[in-house]
Motif scaffolding. Structure first.
Motif, mmCIF file in Angstrom:
data_model
loop_
_atom_site.group_PDB
_atom_site.id
_atom_site.type_symbol
_atom_site.label_atom_id
_atom_site.label_comp_id
_atom_site.label_asym_id
_atom_site.label_seq_id
_atom_site.Cartn_x
_atom_site.Cartn_y
_atom_site.Cartn_z
ATOM 1 N N THR A 292 -55.655 17.411 -5.568
ATOM 2 C CA THR A 292 -55.438 17.339 -4.113
ATOM 3 C C THR A 292 -54.829 15.988 -3.730
ATOM 4 O O THR A 292 -53.613 15.830 -3.753
ATOM 5 C CB THR A 292 -56.764 17.570 -3.371
ATOM 6 N N HIS A 293 -55.649 15.024 -3.369
ATOM 7 C CA HIS A 293 -55.140 13.738 -2.878
ATOM 8 C C HIS A 293 -54.434 12.949 -3.979
ATOM 9 O O HIS A 293 -53.463 12.240 -3.707
ATOM 10 C CB HIS A 293 -56.283 12.925 -2.276
ATOM 11 N N PHE A 294 -54.889 13.088 -5.201
ATOM 12 C CA PHE A 294 -54.216 12.440 -6.328
ATOM 13 C C PHE A 294 -52.824 13.049 -6.511
ATOM 14 O O PHE A 294 -51.830 12.322 -6.673
ATOM 15 C CB PHE A 294 -55.071 12.635 -7.585
ATOM 16 N N GLN A 295 -52.744 14.380 -6.478
ATOM 17 C CA GLN A 295 -51.454 15.061 -6.567
ATOM 18 C C GLN A 295 -50.541 14.658 -5.405
ATOM 19 O O GLN A 295 -49.360 14.351 -5.595
ATOM 20 C CB GLN A 295 -51.675 16.574 -6.556
ATOM 21 N N ASP A 296 -51.094 14.657 -4.195
ATOM 22 C CA ASP A 296 -50.293 14.323 -3.012
ATOM 23 C C ASP A 296 -49.773 12.887 -3.071
ATOM 24 O O ASP A 296 -48.672 12.592 -2.589
ATOM 25 C CB ASP A 296 -51.126 14.517 -1.741
ATOM 26 N N ALA A 297 -50.560 11.991 -3.660
ATOM 27 C CA ALA A 297 -50.126 10.602 -3.782
ATOM 28 C C ALA A 297 -48.921 10.491 -4.714
ATOM 29 O O ALA A 297 -47.981 9.719 -4.452
ATOM 30 C CB ALA A 297 -51.279 9.736 -4.290
ATOM 31 N N TRP A 298 -48.918 11.261 -5.798
ATOM 32 C CA TRP A 298 -47.745 11.298 -6.673
ATOM 33 C C TRP A 298 -46.529 11.820 -5.910
ATOM 34 O O TRP A 298 -45.418 11.280 -6.031
ATOM 35 C CB TRP A 298 -48.015 12.197 -7.876
ATOM 36 N N ASP A 299 -46.757 12.864 -5.122
ATOM 37 C CA ASP A 299 -45.647 13.432 -4.338
ATOM 38 C C ASP A 299 -45.119 12.415 -3.329
ATOM 39 O O ASP A 299 -43.910 12.373 -3.057
ATOM 40 C CB ASP A 299 -46.107 14.699 -3.618
ATOM 41 N N ASP A 300 -45.995 11.582 -2.761
ATOM 42 C CA ASP A 300 -45.572 10.508 -1.861
ATOM 43 C C ASP A 300 -44.587 9.577 -2.564
ATOM 44 O O ASP A 300 -43.533 9.216 -2.004
ATOM 45 C CB ASP A 300 -46.776 9.686 -1.385
ATOM 46 N N LEU A 301 -44.948 9.171 -3.777
ATOM 47 C CA LEU A 301 -44.088 8.237 -4.513
ATOM 48 C C LEU A 301 -42.728 8.866 -4.825
ATOM 49 O O LEU A 301 -41.699 8.176 -4.794
ATOM 50 C CB LEU A 301 -44.773 7.807 -5.813
ATOM 51 N N VAL A 302 -42.720 10.173 -5.097
ATOM 52 C CA VAL A 302 -41.456 10.856 -5.366
ATOM 53 C C VAL A 302 -40.612 10.928 -4.101
ATOM 54 O O VAL A 302 -39.415 10.626 -4.113
ATOM 55 C CB VAL A 302 -41.719 12.272 -5.932
ATOM 56 N N ARG A 303 -41.237 11.309 -2.990
ATOM 57 C CA ARG A 303 -40.495 11.413 -1.723
ATOM 58 C C ARG A 303 -39.922 10.073 -1.289
ATOM 59 O O ARG A 303 -38.833 10.004 -0.719
ATOM 60 C CB ARG A 303 -41.406 11.954 -0.620
ATOM 61 N N GLU A 304 -40.647 9.017 -1.566
ATOM 62 C CA GLU A 304 -40.210 7.676 -1.168
ATOM 63 C C GLU A 304 -39.238 7.053 -2.159
ATOM 64 O O GLU A 304 -38.779 5.924 -1.976
ATOM 65 C CB GLU A 304 -41.431 6.766 -1.003
ATOM 66 N N GLY A 305 -38.909 7.790 -3.219
ATOM 67 C CA GLY A 305 -37.949 7.296 -4.190
ATOM 68 C C GLY A 305 -38.492 6.251 -5.133
ATOM 69 O O GLY A 305 -37.725 5.595 -5.857
ATOM 70 N N LEU A 306 -39.807 6.082 -5.181
ATOM 71 C CA LEU A 306 -40.410 5.077 -6.062
ATOM 72 C C LEU A 306 -40.587 5.602 -7.480
ATOM 73 O O LEU A 306 -40.628 4.820 -8.437
ATOM 74 C CB LEU A 306 -41.770 4.637 -5.491
ATOM 75 N N VAL A 307 -40.706 6.922 -7.599
ATOM 76 C CA VAL A 307 -40.859 7.560 -8.902
ATOM 77 C C VAL A 307 -39.969 8.797 -8.927
ATOM 78 O O VAL A 307 -39.936 9.562 -7.953
ATOM 79 C CB VAL A 307 -42.330 7.972 -9.156
ATOM 80 N N ALA A 308 -39.248 8.996 -10.004
ATOM 81 C CA ALA A 308 -38.407 10.189 -10.139
ATOM 82 C C ALA A 308 -39.285 11.423 -10.323
ATOM 83 O O ALA A 308 -40.367 11.345 -10.912
ATOM 84 C CB ALA A 308 -37.476 10.036 -11.331
ATOM 85 N N ALA A 309 -38.829 12.554 -9.814
ATOM 86 C CA ALA A 309 -39.599 13.794 -9.941
ATOM 87 C C ALA A 309 -39.868 14.113 -11.407
ATOM 88 O O ALA A 309 -40.962 14.570 -11.769
ATOM 89 C CB ALA A 309 -38.846 14.940 -9.273
ATOM 90 N N GLU A 310 -38.869 13.870 -12.259
ATOM 91 C CA GLU A 310 -39.056 14.150 -13.688
ATOM 92 C C GLU A 310 -40.121 13.234 -14.290
ATOM 93 O O GLU A 310 -40.842 13.627 -15.216
ATOM 94 C CB GLU A 310 -37.731 13.984 -14.440
ATOM 95 N N LYS A 311 -40.199 12.020 -13.783
ATOM 96 C CA LYS A 311 -41.221 11.088 -14.281
ATOM 97 C C LYS A 311 -42.613 11.575 -13.905
ATOM 98 O O LYS A 311 -43.537 11.540 -14.715
ATOM 99 C CB LYS A 311 -40.982 9.697 -13.685
ATOM 100 N N ARG A 312 -42.755 12.043 -12.680
ATOM 101 C CA ARG A 312 -44.037 12.625 -12.264
ATOM 102 C C ARG A 312 -44.388 13.823 -13.126
ATOM 103 O O ARG A 312 -45.524 13.956 -13.600
ATOM 104 C CB ARG A 312 -43.975 13.050 -10.793
ATOM 105 N N ASP A 313 -43.409 14.691 -13.346
ATOM 106 C CA ASP A 313 -43.666 15.911 -14.106
ATOM 107 C C ASP A 313 -43.987 15.617 -15.568
ATOM 108 O O ASP A 313 -44.564 16.460 -16.259
ATOM 109 C CB ASP A 313 -42.462 16.850 -14.033
ATOM 110 N N GLY A 314 -43.628 14.432 -16.033
ATOM 111 C CA GLY A 314 -43.945 14.039 -17.399
ATOM 112 C C GLY A 314 -45.359 13.523 -17.554
ATOM 113 O O GLY A 314 -45.783 13.180 -18.658
#
Length: 421
Positions: A292-314
């Motif tokens: 939940t909140h842990f997942q959403d925090a990763w999504d925040d970083l992706v939306r803000e361009g701090l982490v690439a989506a592929e990096k999150r998915d890895g």
């Protein structure tokens, strides 16, 4: 005089030793990350020698496991009657010169909980010897965990050994221990001890950790690729199947290793996160912690361009909360252990807060709990700075949903009492 050197260290010297230990661990993680970075930016955690990296957060700071395991302590205390039942099944050696009774805590981590459990085991077995009219043997306790575990903090929590005293005096001595100890670094998914040397194995809140994230889960070419997610909770069928297979393969290896090491008449008491749902995509409390909140925090970083989506998915959390059936299938297939008890036990919330109405305290507790168990892996994947960003967002999101967190974040455990004859 030499034996008293450690006790003569000043407070500042002890802090320096602890900081040096933490610094060395961080440097090792950094070196491992650099080695893997040379192979490509999107290398998954499962390929980063998870065994060398995974550990609960060491030290004694705010986010350390030592300061975020009070709930585990409460859950363990609530199950002591089940532990006693298992200990009562252990064979007692009545020979004139018996070898030491040897107990092991697998996945000991670095807090006081493991010390309390070993102390409980030793005292209960000693009482059994006394009730049977048998002189108790000496006791040995092995604290086992991955090499990255903070054994230094754990050893600092051990009470002093009472020497040159009879067993009765040891047991009666407040604040002392009546057993010899050793730390054993290594994965419990492999052999750790010589054959037929262990009387009793204990493992709590550890077996839900997989030996690795299933490779197919972070492989973009695979049908099990967990796109957009960092945990199994709510994932697709092929992803959850990969997680389940990994859990059952790991548990099978665990049982094979213990079957070789345990003495005839020995036993095991195992506790791991479990679920009440038959659906493996519903990971219960673990799902709410990491999905939940842990997942959403990763999504925040992706939306803000701090982490690439592929990096999150890895990145995926290598945890699987099994059902009773998942667990039972493996034990029965192994065939070495008799199931004395196998139940789902309600543990409750992993959070301990003094002011439940204080949303900010709930948010901090949620983030600290999450970071204490997963922070090392997050930092290894995206670095310390982005890890700090991630967990600050976890805290803010949990704070804004504090009431929901307190009500719904509840853990269930699989409790298994197994005997070896």
């Amino acid at each position: 005089m030499n034996g008293g050197v450690s006790s003569s260290l000043s407070h500042s010297q002890k802090e320096g030793v602890e900081k040096d230990s933490e610094r060395s661990r961080r440097e090792e993680i950094h070196r491992e990350r650099e080695r893997m970075a040379s192979k490509g930016d999107n290398v998954a955690v499962c390929n980063m020698k998870l065994e060398r990296l995974l550990s609960m957060k060491g030290g004694k700071g705010q986010d350390s496991y030592a300061n975020n395991s009070q709930a585990q302590a409460m859950h363990a205390r609530s199950m002591l009657h089940l532990l006693e039942e298992t200990l009562d099944n252990v064979h007692l050696n009545s020979s004139a010169s018996p070898p030491p009774f040897t107990a092991v805590d697998l996945g000991c981590s670095s807090g006081a909980n493991t010390v309390h459990i070993i102390d409980f085991i030793v005292k209960h077995i000693s009482k059994r010897f006394d009730s049977a009219g048998i002189d108790p043997p000496e006791f040995t306790a092995f604290f086992a965990d991955l090499p990255s575990n903070d054994f230094n903090t754990l050893f600092q929590l051990l009470p002093p050994l009472v020497s040159n005293s009879c067993m009765e005096e040891c047991l009666a001595a407040d604040g002392n221990r009546s057993y010899f100890v050793a730390g054993v670094p290594g994965s419990f998914y492999r052999r750790l001890f010589p054959a037929r040397t262990i009387d009793f194995f204990h493992s709590a809140f550890s077996l839900h950790w997989l030996s690795q994230v299933p490779e197919s889960v972070t492989d973009r070419r695979s049908a099990a690729y967990n796109r957009g997610r960092v945990f199994i909770h709510g994932a697709g069928e092929k992803t959850t199947t990969a997680y389940k297979r990994q859990f059952q393969a790991d548990l099978a290896e665990f049982l094979r290793a213990r079957a070789a090491e345990v003495k005839r008449g020995g036993a095991m008491f195992l506790v791991c996160l479990g679920r009440t749902s038959l659906d493996p995509t519903d990971q219960g409390g673990a799902g709410l912690l990491f999905g939940t909140h842990f997942q959403d925090a990763w999504d925040d970083l992706v939306r803000e361009g701090l982490v690439a989506a592929e990096k999150r998915d890895g990145f995926n959390i290598p945890v699987y909360a099994p059902s009773l059936q998942d667990f039972k299938e493996v034990v029965e297939a192994n065939g070495s252990f008799a199931i004395e008890k196998l139940v789902v036990y309600k543990g409750g919330s992993p959070l301990v807060v003094s002011e439940p109405d204080d949303a900010s305290e709930v948010g901090r507790a949620f983030a600290s709990s999450c970071r204490s168990v997963a922070g090392v892996l997050v930092e290894a994947h995206i670095g310390e700075e982005l890890s700090n960003e991630l967990f600050s967002r976890v805290e803010r999101r949990a704070t804004s949903h504090a009431k929901d967190v307190l009500v719904n974040l509840q853990f269930f455990h699989i409790v298994a009492s197994l005997s070896f004859t």
